[in-house]
Design a protein around this motif. Structure first.
Motif, short mmCIF file in Angstrom:
data_model
loop_
_atom_site.label_atom_id
_atom_site.label_comp_id
_atom_site.label_asym_id
_atom_site.label_seq_id
_atom_site.Cartn_x
_atom_site.Cartn_y
_atom_site.Cartn_z
N LEU A 113 -1.97 -74.72 -12.27
CA LEU A 113 -1.64 -75.81 -13.19
C LEU A 113 -0.78 -76.83 -12.45
O LEU A 113 0.12 -76.45 -11.71
CB LEU A 113 -0.90 -75.26 -14.41
CG LEU A 113 -1.68 -74.24 -15.24
CD1 LEU A 113 -0.82 -73.72 -16.38
CD2 LEU A 113 -2.96 -74.86 -15.79
N PRO A 114 -1.04 -78.12 -12.68
CA PRO A 114 -0.34 -79.16 -11.91
C PRO A 114 1.17 -79.20 -12.10
O PRO A 114 1.89 -79.46 -11.15
CB PRO A 114 -0.97 -80.47 -12.40
CG PRO A 114 -2.27 -80.08 -13.00
CD PRO A 114 -2.10 -78.67 -13.51
N ARG A 146 2.57 -70.36 -13.59
CA ARG A 146 1.91 -69.43 -14.50
C ARG A 146 2.96 -68.72 -15.37
O ARG A 146 2.74 -68.49 -16.55
CB ARG A 146 1.14 -68.40 -13.67
CG ARG A 146 -0.07 -67.87 -14.34
CD ARG A 146 -0.84 -67.02 -13.35
NE ARG A 146 -1.79 -67.86 -12.64
CZ ARG A 146 -3.07 -67.60 -12.56
NH1 ARG A 146 -3.55 -66.52 -13.10
NH2 ARG A 146 -3.87 -68.41 -11.92
N GLU A 147 4.10 -68.41 -14.78
CA GLU A 147 5.18 -67.76 -15.52
C GLU A 147 5.71 -68.67 -16.62
O GLU A 147 5.99 -68.22 -17.73
CB GLU A 147 6.32 -67.34 -14.58
CG GLU A 147 5.95 -66.20 -13.64
CD GLU A 147 5.09 -66.65 -12.45
OE1 GLU A 147 5.03 -67.86 -12.13
OE2 GLU A 147 4.44 -65.78 -11.86
N GLU A 148 5.87 -69.96 -16.32
CA GLU A 148 6.33 -70.92 -17.33
C GLU A 148 5.32 -71.05 -18.46
O GLU A 148 5.69 -71.07 -19.64
CB GLU A 148 6.58 -72.29 -16.69
CG GLU A 148 7.78 -72.32 -15.77
CD GLU A 148 7.87 -73.61 -14.95
OE1 GLU A 148 9.01 -73.98 -14.63
OE2 GLU A 148 6.83 -74.21 -14.62
N ARG A 164 -6.56 -76.20 -11.26
CA ARG A 164 -7.30 -76.42 -10.02
C ARG A 164 -7.71 -75.10 -9.40
O ARG A 164 -6.99 -74.12 -9.48
CB ARG A 164 -6.47 -77.21 -9.01
CG ARG A 164 -6.31 -78.69 -9.38
CD ARG A 164 -5.37 -79.38 -8.43
NE ARG A 164 -4.02 -78.98 -8.88
CZ ARG A 164 -2.99 -78.83 -8.11
NH1 ARG A 164 -3.07 -79.04 -6.84
NH2 ARG A 164 -1.82 -78.47 -8.59
N GLU A 165 -8.87 -75.11 -8.79
CA GLU A 165 -9.40 -73.95 -8.08
C GLU A 165 -9.55 -72.73 -8.98
O GLU A 165 -9.32 -71.59 -8.55
CB GLU A 165 -8.54 -73.64 -6.85
CG GLU A 165 -8.48 -74.79 -5.86
CD GLU A 165 -7.59 -74.51 -4.67
OE1 GLU A 165 -7.33 -73.32 -4.38
OE2 GLU A 165 -7.16 -75.47 -4.02
N ASP A 185 -7.85 -77.79 -20.34
CA ASP A 185 -7.05 -78.10 -19.16
C ASP A 185 -5.57 -78.14 -19.55
O ASP A 185 -5.23 -77.92 -20.72
CB ASP A 185 -7.50 -79.42 -18.52
CG ASP A 185 -7.36 -80.62 -19.44
OD1 ASP A 185 -6.74 -80.50 -20.52
OD2 ASP A 185 -7.86 -81.69 -19.07
N GLU A 186 -4.73 -78.43 -18.58
CA GLU A 186 -3.29 -78.42 -18.87
C GLU A 186 -2.91 -79.47 -19.89
O GLU A 186 -2.05 -79.24 -20.75
CB GLU A 186 -2.46 -78.61 -17.59
CG GLU A 186 -0.98 -78.50 -17.89
CD GLU A 186 -0.09 -78.72 -16.68
OE1 GLU A 186 1.13 -78.83 -16.89
OE2 GLU A 186 -0.59 -78.77 -15.55
N ALA A 187 -3.55 -80.64 -19.87
CA ALA A 187 -3.22 -81.70 -20.83
C ALA A 187 -3.48 -81.22 -22.26
O ALA A 187 -2.64 -81.41 -23.14
CB ALA A 187 -4.02 -82.96 -20.52
#
Length: 85
Positions: A25-26, A30-32, A59-60, A77-79
Protein backbone atom coordinates in the motif's frame (compact mmCIF):
# COMPACT_ATOMS: atom_id res chain seq x y z
CA UNK A 1 -35.14 1.86 24.93
CA UNK A 2 -31.67 2.02 23.31
CA UNK A 3 -30.95 -0.23 20.33
CA UNK A 4 -27.40 -1.29 21.22
CA UNK A 5 -27.02 -3.24 17.97
CA UNK A 6 -27.56 -0.05 15.98
CA UNK A 7 -25.10 1.83 18.22
CA UNK A 8 -22.43 -0.81 17.74
CA UNK A 9 -22.96 -0.86 13.97
CA UNK A 10 -22.57 2.91 13.83
CA UNK A 11 -19.40 2.79 15.91
CA UNK A 12 -17.94 -0.24 14.12
CA UNK A 13 -18.69 0.23 10.42
CA UNK A 14 -16.55 -2.75 9.37
CA UNK A 15 -18.11 -5.21 11.84
CA UNK A 16 -18.60 -8.62 10.29
CA UNK A 17 -16.41 -7.83 7.26
CA UNK A 18 -13.33 -9.85 6.36
CA UNK A 19 -10.42 -8.24 4.53
CA UNK A 20 -7.31 -9.65 2.89
CA UNK A 21 -4.35 -7.35 2.23
CA UNK A 22 -2.08 -8.00 -0.74
CA UNK A 23 0.75 -6.06 -2.33
CA UNK A 24 2.29 -2.85 -1.01
CA UNK A 25 0.00 0.00 0.00
CA UNK A 26 1.38 3.43 -0.94
CA UNK A 27 0.81 5.29 2.31
CA UNK A 28 0.47 2.77 5.13
CA UNK A 29 2.05 -0.43 6.29
CA UNK A 30 0.18 -3.70 6.43
CA UNK A 31 0.26 -3.46 10.23
CA UNK A 32 -1.34 0.00 10.14
CA UNK A 33 -4.05 -1.17 7.74
CA UNK A 34 -4.73 -4.23 9.92
CA UNK A 35 -5.01 -2.06 13.03
CA UNK A 36 -7.49 0.29 11.31
CA UNK A 37 -9.66 -2.61 10.13
CA UNK A 38 -9.70 -4.27 13.53
CA UNK A 39 -10.38 -1.00 15.37
CA UNK A 40 -13.49 -0.55 13.21
CA UNK A 41 -14.72 -4.09 13.90
CA UNK A 42 -13.39 -5.90 10.83
CA UNK A 43 -11.26 -9.01 10.59
CA UNK A 44 -8.08 -9.49 8.54
CA UNK A 45 -7.31 -12.88 7.03
CA UNK A 46 -4.10 -14.06 5.42
CA UNK A 47 -5.84 -15.96 2.62
CA UNK A 48 -8.70 -15.33 0.21
CA UNK A 49 -11.83 -17.48 0.44
CA UNK A 50 -15.52 -17.26 -0.41
CA UNK A 51 -16.00 -15.68 3.03
CA UNK A 52 -13.69 -12.75 2.17
CA UNK A 53 -15.60 -9.50 1.70
CA UNK A 54 -12.78 -7.32 0.33
CA UNK A 55 -9.26 -7.70 -1.00
CA UNK A 56 -7.25 -4.51 -0.59
CA UNK A 57 -4.76 -4.62 -3.45
CA UNK A 58 -1.60 -2.55 -3.50
CA UNK A 59 1.35 -2.51 -5.87
CA UNK A 60 2.76 -5.85 -6.93
CA UNK A 61 -0.27 -7.81 -5.71
CA UNK A 62 0.18 -11.47 -6.55
CA UNK A 63 -1.63 -14.74 -6.08
CA UNK A 64 -4.17 -13.39 -3.62
CA UNK A 65 -5.41 -10.96 -6.27
CA UNK A 66 -5.76 -13.79 -8.78
CA UNK A 67 -7.67 -15.90 -6.24
CA UNK A 68 -10.01 -12.98 -5.47
CA UNK A 69 -10.81 -12.57 -9.17
CA UNK A 70 -11.42 -16.30 -9.48
CA UNK A 71 -13.84 -16.29 -6.52
CA UNK A 72 -15.55 -13.02 -7.45
CA UNK A 73 -14.42 -11.24 -4.26
CA UNK A 74 -14.61 -7.43 -4.35
CA UNK A 75 -11.17 -5.91 -4.99
CA UNK A 76 -10.46 -2.37 -3.83
CA UNK A 77 -7.41 -0.12 -3.91
CA UNK A 78 -6.07 1.96 -1.04
CA UNK A 79 -8.14 5.02 -2.04
CA UNK A 80 -11.39 3.04 -1.80
CA UNK A 81 -10.19 1.45 1.44
CA UNK A 82 -9.52 4.89 2.96
CA UNK A 83 -13.06 6.01 2.03
CA UNK A 84 -14.43 3.05 3.99
CA UNK A 85 -12.49 4.17 7.04
Amino acid sequence: MIDWTACQAAELPLAGKTFVLTGTLPSMTREEATAKIETLGGHVSSSVSKKTDYVVAGREAGGKLDKAKQLGVKIIDEAAFRKML
